[in-house]
Write a protein that holds these residues in place. Structure first.
Motif, short mmCIF file in Angstrom:
data_model
loop_
_atom_site.label_atom_id
_atom_site.label_comp_id
_atom_site.label_asym_id
_atom_site.label_seq_id
_atom_site.Cartn_x
_atom_site.Cartn_y
_atom_site.Cartn_z
N UNK A 70 0.82 -1.21 0.00
CA UNK A 70 0.00 0.00 0.00
C UNK A 70 0.86 1.26 0.00
N UNK A 71 2.06 1.16 0.51
CA UNK A 71 2.95 2.32 0.52
C UNK A 71 3.47 2.66 -0.87
N UNK A 72 3.59 1.68 -1.74
CA UNK A 72 4.27 1.90 -3.01
C UNK A 72 3.42 1.63 -4.25
N UNK A 73 2.29 0.98 -4.11
CA UNK A 73 1.52 0.56 -5.29
C UNK A 73 0.20 1.33 -5.38
N UNK A 74 -0.34 1.31 -6.57
CA UNK A 74 -1.67 1.86 -6.82
C UNK A 74 -2.70 1.00 -6.10
N UNK A 75 -3.69 1.61 -5.50
CA UNK A 75 -4.66 0.87 -4.70
C UNK A 75 -5.75 0.21 -5.53
N UNK A 76 -6.01 0.67 -6.73
CA UNK A 76 -7.06 0.04 -7.55
C UNK A 76 -6.76 -1.42 -7.86
N UNK A 77 -5.55 -1.77 -8.33
CA UNK A 77 -5.27 -3.20 -8.56
C UNK A 77 -5.32 -4.01 -7.27
N UNK A 78 -4.94 -3.40 -6.17
CA UNK A 78 -5.01 -4.12 -4.89
C UNK A 78 -6.45 -4.47 -4.55
N UNK A 79 -7.36 -3.53 -4.76
CA UNK A 79 -8.77 -3.78 -4.48
C UNK A 79 -9.35 -4.82 -5.43
N UNK A 80 -8.90 -4.81 -6.69
CA UNK A 80 -9.37 -5.81 -7.65
C UNK A 80 -8.92 -7.21 -7.21
N UNK A 81 -7.70 -7.32 -6.75
CA UNK A 81 -7.19 -8.62 -6.31
C UNK A 81 -7.92 -9.07 -5.04
N UNK A 82 -8.22 -8.15 -4.15
CA UNK A 82 -9.01 -8.49 -2.96
C UNK A 82 -10.37 -9.05 -3.36
N UNK A 83 -11.00 -8.42 -4.36
CA UNK A 83 -12.31 -8.90 -4.83
C UNK A 83 -12.17 -10.29 -5.47
N UNK A 85 -9.98 -12.57 -4.66
CA UNK A 85 -9.81 -13.54 -3.57
C UNK A 85 -11.18 -13.86 -2.93
N UNK A 86 -12.06 -12.88 -2.85
CA UNK A 86 -13.41 -13.14 -2.32
C UNK A 86 -14.17 -14.10 -3.23
N UNK A 87 -14.07 -13.90 -4.53
CA UNK A 87 -14.71 -14.82 -5.47
C UNK A 87 -14.09 -16.20 -5.40
N UNK A 88 -12.79 -16.25 -5.23
CA UNK A 88 -12.10 -17.52 -5.13
C UNK A 88 -12.61 -18.34 -3.94
N UNK A 89 -12.92 -17.67 -2.86
CA UNK A 89 -13.46 -18.35 -1.68
C UNK A 89 -14.80 -19.01 -2.01
N UNK A 90 -15.62 -18.34 -2.78
CA UNK A 90 -16.92 -18.91 -3.16
C UNK A 90 -16.73 -20.12 -4.07
N UNK A 91 -15.83 -20.02 -5.04
CA UNK A 91 -15.56 -21.14 -5.93
C UNK A 91 -14.99 -22.33 -5.16
N UNK A 92 -14.23 -22.03 -4.12
CA UNK A 92 -13.68 -23.11 -3.29
C UNK A 92 -14.80 -23.84 -2.56
N UNK A 93 -15.71 -23.09 -1.98
CA UNK A 93 -16.83 -23.71 -1.25
C UNK A 93 -17.71 -24.54 -2.16
N UNK A 94 -17.92 -24.06 -3.38
CA UNK A 94 -18.80 -24.74 -4.33
C UNK A 94 -18.07 -25.87 -5.08
#
Length: 126
Positions: A70-83, A85-94
């Motif tokens: 967060x100190x050195x990178x753009x936050x938009x790609x970070x938020x996209x990757x966070x999203x 990972x949230x989708x990945x959790x759903x695919x894991x459960x299913x």
């Protein structure tokens, strides 16, 4: 003359710090991409135990270095990757192999791109 030497010293310190950040960003993101790529392959092979372990390991690494990134990178790609990972959790459960593998590939590519964006490359200078 004294100010010139102090200025040169400051510039050299900034250069060293920039090179250190470049090295660290690649070192942080490459293992995440490798783990996710392997997790996708294990999921397609039907080995969910290994796929889940690798995806969780990648997410833990992602979270561990959040402040540094967060100190050195753009936050938009970070938020996209966070999203992603949230989708990945759903695919894991299913237990959706194809969607899980595709999402792993997408996150891996985005994480790798984040590390490369800070690399010492000619296109990053322009």
């Amino acid at each position: 003359m004294k100010r010139s030497w102090m200025g040169l010293g400051l510039l050299l310190v900034l250069l060293a710090l920039a090179l250190l950040v470049t090295w660290a960003m690649a070192r942080v993101h490459d293992p995440i991409a490798r783990d996710l790529t392997a997790a996708g392959e294990y999921a397609l092979a039907g080995n969910w135990t290994r796929a889940e372990a690798l995806s969780r390991q990648a997410e833990e690494r992602w979270e561990k270095h959040r402040l540094f990134r967060a100190c050195f990178a753009d936050h938009n790609p970070m938020e996209e990757i966070d999203a992603c990972f949230a989708q990945l959790e759903i695919y894991t459960r299913m237990r959706e192999e194809t969607a899980f593998a595709a999402e792993c590939g997408e996150i891996a590519r985005k994480a790798q791109a984040m590390g490369e964006a800070h690399g010492l490359k000619w296109e990053n200078v322009l």
